[in-house]
Design an enzyme around this catalytic site. Sequence first.
Site, PDB file in Angstrom:
ATOM      1  N   LYS A 274      -9.655  -5.152   8.157  1.00  0.00           N
ATOM      2  CA  LYS A 274      -8.892  -6.287   7.616  1.00  0.00           C
ATOM      3  C   LYS A 274      -8.352  -7.164   8.745  1.00  0.00           C
ATOM      4  CE  LYS A 274      -6.965  -4.051   3.487  1.00  0.00           C
ATOM      5  NZ  LYS A 274      -7.595  -4.924   2.487  1.00  0.00           N
ATOM      6  N   ARG A 348     -11.695   2.054  -5.031  1.00  0.00           N
ATOM      7  CA  ARG A 348     -12.552   2.366  -6.179  1.00  0.00           C
ATOM      8  C   ARG A 348     -13.360   3.637  -5.932  1.00  0.00           C
ATOM      9  NH1 ARG A 348     -15.479  -3.342  -5.865  1.00  0.00           N
ATOM     10  NH2 ARG A 348     -13.356  -3.811  -5.191  1.00  0.00           N
TER      11      ARG A 348
HETATM   12  N1  BES Z   1      -5.850  -2.264  -1.025  1.00  0.00           N
HETATM   13  C1  BES Z   1      -6.754  -3.360  -1.075  1.00  0.00           C
HETATM   14  C2  BES Z   1      -6.376  -4.393  -2.135  1.00  0.00           C
HETATM   15  C3  BES Z   1      -5.075  -5.128  -1.961  1.00  0.00           C
HETATM   16  C4  BES Z   1      -5.053  -6.355  -1.322  1.00  0.00           C
HETATM   17  C5  BES Z   1      -3.909  -4.647  -2.502  1.00  0.00           C
HETATM   18  C6  BES Z   1      -3.880  -7.055  -1.204  1.00  0.00           C
HETATM   19  C7  BES Z   1      -2.727  -5.344  -2.386  1.00  0.00           C
HETATM   20  C8  BES Z   1      -2.710  -6.553  -1.739  1.00  0.00           C
HETATM   21  C9  BES Z   1      -8.160  -2.896  -1.393  1.00  0.00           C
HETATM   22  O1  BES Z   1      -8.492  -1.645  -0.880  1.00  0.00           O
HETATM   23  C10 BES Z   1      -9.109  -3.875  -0.815  1.00  0.00           C
HETATM   24  O2  BES Z   1      -9.135  -3.987   0.373  1.00  0.00           O
HETATM   25  N2  BES Z   1      -9.865  -4.560  -1.663  1.00  0.00           N
HETATM   26  C11 BES Z   1     -10.811  -5.527  -1.232  1.00  0.00           C
HETATM   27  C12 BES Z   1     -12.107  -5.287  -1.964  1.00  0.00           C
HETATM   28  C13 BES Z   1     -13.239  -6.134  -1.474  1.00  0.00           C
HETATM   29  C14 BES Z   1     -13.638  -5.672  -0.085  1.00  0.00           C
HETATM   30  C15 BES Z   1     -14.385  -6.019  -2.423  1.00  0.00           C
HETATM   31  C16 BES Z   1     -10.266  -6.908  -1.569  1.00  0.00           C
HETATM   32  O3  BES Z   1      -9.727  -7.085  -2.650  1.00  0.00           O
HETATM   33  O4  BES Z   1     -10.345  -7.776  -0.707  1.00  0.00           O
HETATM   34 MN    MN Z   2      -9.250  -1.799   1.087  1.00  0.00          MN
END
Ligand code: BES
Ligand code: MN
Length: 497
Positions: A274, A348
């Site tokens: 990230k 997921r």
């Molecule tokens: N934990 C994150 C989602 C999240 C983002 C929660 C911001 C709270 C605030 C999750 O694991 C994630 O990184 N999701 C990605 C999925 C994508 C790579 C398909 C996302 O939503 O960007």
């Molecule tokens: Mn994630």
Amino acid sequence: MADLVQYRSTPDEGLDCLYLATAEGVPPLDGLALDKAEHKAIAKTVVELGVHGHEGEVLVTASPVKGFRRIACFGIGKADGFAVNALRKLLRRVLEQAGKNREYQIAVALPFAPRDVDPAQARAVALAELALADYRFDRFRSRPDEATKVDGVHVVPLAGESEAELDALLGRAERVDELVRLARDLGNRPGNDLTPERFAADVAELFAKSAVRVTVMGRKELEKDGLRGILAVGSGSVQEPCLLRLEYRAKKPRAAVVLIGKGVTFDSGGISIKPAAEMAEMKHDMAGAAAVVAAMRAVAEDQPPLKVVGLVPLVENLPSGTAVKPGDILQMANGLTVEVDNTDAEGRIIVADAMAYAAHFNPDIMVDLATLTGACRIALGNELAGLFANDDALAAQIENLGRRTGDRVWRLPLLPEYREHLRSEWADMKNSGGRVGSLPSSAAFLERFVPEGVRWAHLDIAGVAHLPRGHNGLPAGATGFGVRLLLALLEDVAEKV
Ligand code: BES
Ligand code: MN
Ligand code: ZN
């Protein structure tokens, strides 16, 4: 947490202050059950003070009655526009001000109910918010701010509210308060403090000698049961992943419910790392797990006529030489294979493994809570959780309970079309379909892990589980979203089945 007690006229010792909510065009004190003489004297003083009840108005005066030293009037504007958000903001301000003024015993008179929750539950919602209004996470402050600790909050009864009724309401509010605090305290602990192992150990301790049996499935057990998704996501960290199992079974259970909570104690994104700016808040990526633990705590106390199993997959998602990589193919607990397209779509994977594993418990109903997608937060903001369900009745039930408890949800589509987004060249599916439709496709991913015949609901709590800064009277950090909703759902299921 301040004690919530019932206000009685002429207490032995005068209270520091009476906090009185006032509204435009409503005579102050209307709807409150105060002793006649007290009522009259206070009403006179408040009217003379020139209270209008405008939103944001704060007027303070000396009290004409022995019961309090001062009276502080807080305007809420128009009573019919009063909502939970405004209520929370008001109560937080009241407790902050009381703390700053070094008041230890205060009375709160709240003759207005929020209009955006079920009227039958509005008083209960308000009192729970009152109990939570002084919540702060100060576990890591070497000098917690002592100025803001009120010891006792004396709630003024409403007209027609019997002593027994108010007592029952206060008892329930304190219990909700305790459980929401538990979830917030877990949700706020940073990654170095709350590792998967620590989470499991603390929870095991919490349930020692209770009606809920705790099992921590470590690497060996995960391998044995084929929970390779959890193992893979955890493989980048020196912190071992695990699956926490919380089991409760009544003698003759009327139904079986499995609750699943995403427990990523820190989500760096893994190899698909990230951006730095958004990373620190990923210490809250186990808010779903925290809500499930709190709900199981209530189960341990209430012992409902159900079988209830909490499944909490716990991992730390980090990049390293041993981490899962884009392109890797995993075989999950139900046999399906998943190509890891993006290691940041880790939630997921671990939730899906737990969902497949849930088949061992023959659930009638399965609910998972997960901070799953940034897209859900973009779509619904901090106001609503995203709800997906494979069963209309269950979806409607959860929507209703959301309105009753204030943990509000919005249903989103679970369509087979979204499975196309996850089509993989090499495996049964990919774990991510990219940006377009990333919210519904995350649910479409999970759906393939629902055991046959199970009524399932998925709550994406990414937008509501934690806040970067205080907002609408909620403190910064974990909100405890879902605790009240799960409590209400369990009660509802126990009653209806
Ligand atoms: N934990 C994150 C989602 C999240 C983002 C929660 C911001 C709270 C605030 C999750 O694991 C994630 O990184 N999701 C990605 C999925 C994508 C790579 C398909 C996302 O939503 O960007
Ligand atoms: Mn994630
Ligand atoms: Zn995550």
